[in-house]
Design a protein around this motif. Structure first.
Motif, short mmCIF file in Angstrom:
data_model
loop_
_atom_site.label_atom_id
_atom_site.label_comp_id
_atom_site.label_asym_id
_atom_site.label_seq_id
_atom_site.Cartn_x
_atom_site.Cartn_y
_atom_site.Cartn_z
N ALA A 1 0.82 -1.66 0.34
CA ALA A 1 0.15 -0.07 0.16
C ALA A 1 0.59 1.44 -0.11
N GLY A 2 2.12 1.46 0.78
CA GLY A 2 2.62 2.10 0.79
C GLY A 2 3.49 2.28 -0.58
N LEU A 3 3.93 1.27 -1.28
CA LEU A 3 4.23 1.99 -2.37
C LEU A 3 3.82 1.96 -3.74
N LEU A 4 2.48 2.05 -3.27
CA LEU A 4 1.31 2.16 -4.31
C LEU A 4 1.13 3.33 -4.33
N SER A 5 0.94 3.83 -2.63
CA SER A 5 1.16 5.43 -2.60
C SER A 5 1.98 5.88 -3.23
N LEU A 6 2.80 5.87 -2.94
CA LEU A 6 4.08 6.79 -3.78
C LEU A 6 3.95 6.79 -4.91
N LEU A 7 3.60 5.54 -5.51
CA LEU A 7 3.70 5.29 -6.99
C LEU A 7 2.84 6.36 -7.44
N ALA A 8 1.33 7.04 -6.67
CA ALA A 8 0.45 7.88 -7.47
C ALA A 8 1.65 9.12 -6.82
N ALA A 9 2.08 9.41 -5.87
CA ALA A 9 2.92 10.70 -6.05
C ALA A 9 3.26 10.98 -6.76
N VAL A 10 4.40 10.19 -7.43
CA VAL A 10 5.58 9.83 -8.77
C VAL A 10 4.26 10.64 -9.97
N LEU A 11 3.64 9.48 -10.28
CA LEU A 11 3.00 10.09 -11.29
C LEU A 11 2.24 11.21 -11.91
N THR A 12 2.00 11.06 -10.22
CA THR A 12 0.87 12.43 -11.01
C THR A 12 1.66 13.43 -11.28
N ASP A 13 0.96 14.54 -11.75
CA ASP A 13 0.97 16.07 -12.68
C ASP A 13 0.81 16.63 -11.38
N SER A 14 -0.14 16.47 -11.45
CA SER A 14 -0.70 18.34 -9.77
C SER A 14 0.25 17.89 -8.36
N ALA A 15 0.87 19.38 -8.73
CA ALA A 15 2.22 18.86 -7.39
C ALA A 15 0.60 19.28 -5.60
N ALA A 16 -0.39 20.15 -5.91
CA ALA A 16 -1.16 20.51 -4.91
C ALA A 16 -2.18 18.80 -4.78
#
Length: 192
Positions: free
Chosen positions: A58-73
């Motif tokens: 779950a932590g890695l999926l959350s990290l992946l979501a942060a890395v892949l998002t285009d929105s800094a906000a």
């Protein structure tokens, strides 16, 4: 804030004594989700090792979501992108299984060394980092959670870092740290 594309710098541009409380929303959402995940995992037959794998995943999926998002906000304010930090703590707890005293000598030495490196990283980022850094927002906070976990582990085992972090004034600050977090920003604004 995430959906409104609020920049973290807005916290400083239009200061409000309550604006820093956005982080409580992420924590509360996590604390509502975590017991459900643990109960479901337990009912599926997962025990400590299975929960550890689940927390890491779950932590890695959350990290992946942060890395892949285009929105800094969204990367900064999104619950799904910030859970990596909370799942890191859960993974550390599951890995230890409540036993710190029974760790081998090599593990204790390694924990002390990792904690010292983690502390240096945390101090360096606090001193020289920028809250609107793309690296920090898009995955760097996950890396900082590992540094924090290393410091927590080193503080829990015996060694030089545990001795320093066990100093009475630091222990007392740790006991009231959440209150300090809640009060520091309004006090800072008042003094400024």
């Amino acid at each position: 804030f995430a959906l409104a594309e609020r920049d973290y710098a807005d916290l400083f541009a239009g200061p409000s004594p309550l604006l820093h409380l956005w982080s409580l929303a992420i924590e509360e959402q996590f604390y509502l989700l975590l017991p459900v995940l643990v109960i479901v995992g337990w009912r599926l037959g997962l025990r400590r090792r299975g929960l550890l794998v689940g927390f890491v995943t779950a932590g890695l999926l959350s990290l992946l979501a942060a890395v892949l998002t285009d929105s800094a906000a969204l990367a900064y304010y999104g619950t799904h992108t910030r859970m990596v930090e909370l799942f890191t703590g859960c993974a550390l707890g599951a890995a230890l299984g409540g036993r710190v005293g029974g760790l081998g000598r090599g593990v204790v030495r390694g924990a002390g060394a990792a904690g010292a490196v983690g502390l240096v990283v945390l101090v360096a980022v606090a001193r020289h980092g920028s809250p609107d850094s793309a690296t920090l927002v898009h995955g760097g906070l996950g890396a900082l959670s590992l540094a924090s976990a290393a410091v927590v582990l080193a503080a829990a085992v015996s060694g030089p870092l545990a001795g320093v972090l066990g100093w009475w004034p630091l222990r007392q600050l740790g006991r009231i740290s959440y209150g300090v977090y809640l009060c520091h920003w309004p006090i800072y604004l008042w003094l400024d």
